[in-house]
Design a protein around this motif. Sequence first.
Motif, PDB file in Angstrom:
ATOM      1  N   TYR A 115       0.820  -1.179  -0.147  1.00 23.60           N
ATOM      2  CA  TYR A 115       0.136   0.018  -0.131  1.00 23.60           C
ATOM      3  C   TYR A 115       1.047   1.165  -0.136  1.00 23.60           C
ATOM      4  CZ  TYR A 115       0.993   0.907   5.108  1.00 23.60           C
ATOM      5  OH  TYR A 115       1.455   1.249   6.354  1.00 23.60           O
ATOM      6  N   GLU A 116       0.141   2.183  -0.374  1.00 22.61           N
ATOM      7  CA  GLU A 116       1.134   3.631  -0.274  1.00 22.61           C
ATOM      8  C   GLU A 116       0.763   4.359   0.865  1.00 22.61           C
ATOM      9  OE1 GLU A 116       2.022   7.625  -3.082  1.00 22.61           O
ATOM     10  OE2 GLU A 116       0.541   5.974  -4.034  1.00 22.61           O
ATOM     11  N   ALA A 117       1.756   4.782   1.790  1.00 24.93           N
ATOM     12  CA  ALA A 117       1.118   5.426   2.761  1.00 24.93           C
ATOM     13  C   ALA A 117       0.933   6.756   2.807  1.00 24.93           C
ATOM     14  CB  ALA A 117       2.540   5.074   3.814  1.00 24.93           C
ATOM     15  N   ASP A 118       0.008   7.246   3.614  1.00 26.71           N
ATOM     16  CA  ASP A 118      -0.388   8.800   3.628  1.00 26.71           C
ATOM     17  C   ASP A 118       0.799   9.649   3.964  1.00 26.71           C
ATOM     18  OD1 ASP A 118      -1.574  11.330   3.942  1.00 26.71           O
ATOM     19  OD2 ASP A 118      -3.244  10.376   4.970  1.00 26.71           O
ATOM     20  N   PRO A 119       1.160  10.461   2.841  1.00 21.89           N
ATOM     21  CA  PRO A 119       2.190  11.497   3.251  1.00 21.89           C
ATOM     22  C   PRO A 119       2.016  12.289   4.250  1.00 21.89           C
ATOM     23  CG  PRO A 119       1.067  12.156   1.083  1.00 21.89           C
ATOM     24  CD  PRO A 119       0.470  10.897   1.568  1.00 21.89           C
ATOM     25  N   ASP A 120       0.673  12.529   4.535  1.00 24.34           N
ATOM     26  CA  ASP A 120       0.670  13.543   5.884  1.00 24.34           C
ATOM     27  C   ASP A 120       0.620  12.840   7.070  1.00 24.34           C
ATOM     28  OD1 ASP A 120       0.217  15.822   3.955  1.00 24.34           O
ATOM     29  OD2 ASP A 120      -2.014  15.238   3.896  1.00 24.34           O
ATOM     30  N   ASP A 121       0.288  11.786   7.252  1.00 25.17           N
ATOM     31  CA  ASP A 121      -0.173  10.880   8.598  1.00 25.17           C
ATOM     32  C   ASP A 121       1.162  10.068   8.844  1.00 25.17           C
ATOM     33  OD1 ASP A 121      -2.307  12.325   9.061  1.00 25.17           O
ATOM     34  OD2 ASP A 121      -3.478  10.665   8.552  1.00 25.17           O
ATOM     35  N   ASP A 122       1.908   9.358   7.584  1.00 24.95           N
ATOM     36  CA  ASP A 122       2.885   8.399   7.786  1.00 24.95           C
ATOM     37  C   ASP A 122       4.071   8.861   7.124  1.00 24.95           C
ATOM     38  OD1 ASP A 122       1.155   6.787   9.425  1.00 24.95           O
ATOM     39  OD2 ASP A 122       0.012   6.296   7.599  1.00 24.95           O
ATOM     40  N   GLY A 123       4.413   9.892   6.694  1.00 21.60           N
ATOM     41  CA  GLY A 123       5.505  10.231   5.632  1.00 21.60           C
ATOM     42  C   GLY A 123       5.542   9.804   4.244  1.00 21.60           C
ATOM     43  N   GLY A 124       4.429   8.957   3.751  1.00 26.31           N
ATOM     44  CA  GLY A 124       4.392   8.719   2.319  1.00 26.31           C
ATOM     45  C   GLY A 124       5.038   7.422   2.377  1.00 26.31           C
ATOM     46  N   GLY A 125       5.415   7.022   0.959  1.00 24.27           N
ATOM     47  CA  GLY A 125       6.000   5.897   0.629  1.00 24.27           C
ATOM     48  C   GLY A 125       5.355   4.662   0.489  1.00 24.27           C
ATOM     49  N   TYR A 126       6.119   3.528   0.114  1.00 26.95           N
ATOM     50  CA  TYR A 126       5.226   2.544  -0.370  1.00 26.95           C
ATOM     51  C   TYR A 126       5.860   1.224   1.003  1.00 26.95           C
ATOM     52  CZ  TYR A 126       4.993   4.496  -4.810  1.00 26.95           C
ATOM     53  OH  TYR A 126       4.635   5.364  -5.673  1.00 26.95           O
ATOM     54  N   ARG A 127       4.674   0.500   1.441  1.00 25.75           N
ATOM     55  CA  ARG A 127       4.758  -0.560   2.359  1.00 25.75           C
ATOM     56  C   ARG A 127       4.336  -1.700   2.302  1.00 25.75           C
ATOM     57  NH1 ARG A 127       4.092   4.105   7.449  1.00 25.75           N
ATOM     58  NH2 ARG A 127       5.618   5.316   6.650  1.00 25.75           N
ATOM     59  N   PHE A 128       4.734  -2.735   3.025  1.00 28.00           N
ATOM     60  CA  PHE A 128       4.073  -4.141   3.045  1.00 28.00           C
ATOM     61  C   PHE A 128       2.915  -3.899   4.165  1.00 28.00           C
ATOM     62  CE2 PHE A 128       7.917  -5.808   1.120  1.00 28.00           C
ATOM     63  CZ  PHE A 128       7.310  -6.609   0.146  1.00 28.00           C
ATOM     64  N   LYS A 129       1.813  -4.592   3.756  1.00 25.60           N
ATOM     65  CA  LYS A 129       0.710  -4.611   4.945  1.00 25.60           C
ATOM     66  C   LYS A 129       0.845  -5.469   5.986  1.00 25.60           C
ATOM     67  CE  LYS A 129      -3.112  -3.567   1.527  1.00 25.60           C
ATOM     68  NZ  LYS A 129      -4.085  -4.110   0.730  1.00 25.60           N
ATOM     69  N   LEU A 130       0.601  -5.233   6.940  1.00 26.23           N
ATOM     70  CA  LEU A 130       0.754  -6.040   8.253  1.00 26.23           C
ATOM     71  C   LEU A 130      -0.524  -6.833   8.417  1.00 26.23           C
ATOM     72  CD1 LEU A 130       2.622  -3.570  10.667  1.00 26.23           C
ATOM     73  CD2 LEU A 130       3.473  -5.164   9.032  1.00 26.23           C
ATOM     74  N   LYS A 131      -0.199  -8.177   8.822  1.00 22.00           N
ATOM     75  CA  LYS A 131      -1.650  -8.995   9.218  1.00 22.00           C
ATOM     76  C   LYS A 131      -1.274  -9.338  10.762  1.00 22.00           C
ATOM     77  CE  LYS A 131       1.180 -13.156   7.733  1.00 22.00           C
ATOM     78  NZ  LYS A 131       1.271 -14.218   6.654  1.00 22.00           N
ATOM     79  N   GLY A 132      -2.076 -10.261  11.292  1.00 23.22           N
ATOM     80  CA  GLY A 132      -2.054 -10.547  12.620  1.00 23.22           C
ATOM     81  C   GLY A 132      -0.811 -10.313  13.451  1.00 23.22           C
ATOM     82  N   LYS A 133      -0.868 -10.016  14.585  1.00 21.52           N
ATOM     83  CA  LYS A 133       0.485  -9.808  15.193  1.00 21.52           C
ATOM     84  C   LYS A 133       1.655  -8.974  14.551  1.00 21.52           C
ATOM     85  CE  LYS A 133      -0.055 -13.801  18.213  1.00 21.52           C
ATOM     86  NZ  LYS A 133       0.362 -15.004  18.721  1.00 21.52           N
ATOM     87  N   LYS A 134       0.998  -8.014  13.804  1.00 18.51           N
ATOM     88  CA  LYS A 134       1.960  -7.086  12.910  1.00 18.51           C
ATOM     89  C   LYS A 134       2.951  -7.713  12.148  1.00 18.51           C
ATOM     90  CE  LYS A 134       1.584  -2.836  15.991  1.00 18.51           C
ATOM     91  NZ  LYS A 134       1.994  -1.883  16.633  1.00 18.51           N
ATOM     92  N   ARG A 135       2.440  -8.728  11.670  1.00 18.26           N
ATOM     93  CA  ARG A 135       3.537  -9.613  10.847  1.00 18.26           C
ATOM     94  C   ARG A 135       3.485  -9.089   9.423  1.00 18.26           C
ATOM     95  NH1 ARG A 135       5.153 -14.439  13.006  1.00 18.26           N
ATOM     96  NH2 ARG A 135       5.030 -15.507  10.957  1.00 18.26           N
ATOM     97  N   CYS A 136       4.615  -9.283   8.666  1.00 17.04           N
ATOM     98  CA  CYS A 136       4.550  -8.709   7.124  1.00 17.04           C
ATOM     99  C   CYS A 136       3.868  -9.542   6.438  1.00 17.04           C
ATOM    100  CB  CYS A 136       5.918  -8.842   6.762  1.00 17.04           C
ATOM    101  SG  CYS A 136       6.095  -8.347   4.970  1.00 17.04           S
ATOM    102  N   ALA A 137       2.857  -9.127   5.340  1.00  8.77           N
ATOM    103  CA  ALA A 137       1.913  -9.913   4.663  1.00  8.77           C
ATOM    104  C   ALA A 137       2.788 -11.251   3.794  1.00  8.77           C
ATOM    105  CB  ALA A 137       1.121  -9.218   3.660  1.00  8.77           C
ATOM    106  N   MET A 138       4.088 -11.017   3.745  1.00  7.23           N
ATOM    107  CA  MET A 138       5.061 -11.981   2.841  1.00  7.23           C
ATOM    108  C   MET A 138       5.553 -13.109   3.997  1.00  7.23           C
ATOM    109  SD  MET A 138       5.117 -11.346  -0.541  1.00  7.23           S
ATOM    110  CE  MET A 138       3.351 -11.342  -0.302  1.00  7.23           C
TER     111      MET A 138
END
Length: 375
Positions: free
Chosen positions: A55-78
Amino acid sequence: MILRVPEYYEKFSCIASRCKDSCCAGWEIDIDEDSYAYYNSVEGKFGKRLKESMYEADPDDDGGGYRFKLKGKKRCAMLNDHNLCDLYTALGEEALCEVCTEYPRFSLIYGDVEQKALSLSCEEVGRILFERTEPEKLVDIELPGNCDDGEDDPAYVAFMEWVQQESVNILQNRTHNIPERMREFLAWCDRVQTVINYAQAKEDMSVLADWRYEDAGHELREWEQKNIEGKEKPVRALSYEDFEERFAVFADMEELYHEDTYEAFLTEYMRSSDYSELGYEHLLVYFVYRYLMNAIYDYDILSYAKMIVMATLVVRDMDAARFHRNGGKFTMSDRIDVARIFSKEVEHSEGNAQDLKEMCMMEEIAKVDALCRQI
């Protein structure tokens, strides 16, 4: 160019699924633009999953850029159920994004040197570092190419390289205990900051070499006497108020400590057989390699020195808390784990790291005399 690394650098190898605390969980993982474009070009069933995992992060709230989504227990989707990376399995190591390729390495470039080290947020790095008994040192590896952009003053770079080595020598001087070494380190960086300020005021960096080789003139010696921040050796006093201020960036420790227990808890831990001066020596040198040479860019070595000592005091407070939670025991596993927690929560949090730096720049608790009193 020169690659400058701790001598244990090449000993690191990811232990993958055997790691108790996966680096693919607990925090968000940034994706660089080239990797993001490549991932979007992957076709088929895995390509579809890959696209849905970013997903693309919100530049105002999260500084922008691209990130992997997190699933349960904040684990990377991969990250699969065996703590292995499905992206690595499907596309190979060369497909990993920059963050995943480099971690746990971090680097700083100055002059024609890239200085790299390994982050204590990785438990395997902690094991390699804290199980050492010999002093640490940096080794230089000559590589083809040039990383010098011509913006760094060669005289200042050479001076700071010497300052870094002298700092490590102070912190690894085992004829003194750790509190004495930390105070000497602060006094040393206080003097260095004074000389840097003087050289800037004179607009003449050759002053640094003069001072290094003890050829400082009367004017410089007079400047030192007027401007060194910490002039007298303070009386040591462990205080709960200081603890509270230190943990302004790490407040969850207050659940254990109270005003009437803090000094007794910390003193008991530091007098126990599980208290290891060697562990704090390694920690201090690690922080020097991580932070001190940033003064190349802002000329503020004293704030980085304070940050190094403050971070060590925070870890020491955390160690004492773990010691008491364990019923009066603190093992090598605890040493590695507490350092890992600090690194993940402070060093890898831009907000917490900035708060710590600002505290060391501006707060009364971080003045040289105040820090020496807390040591």
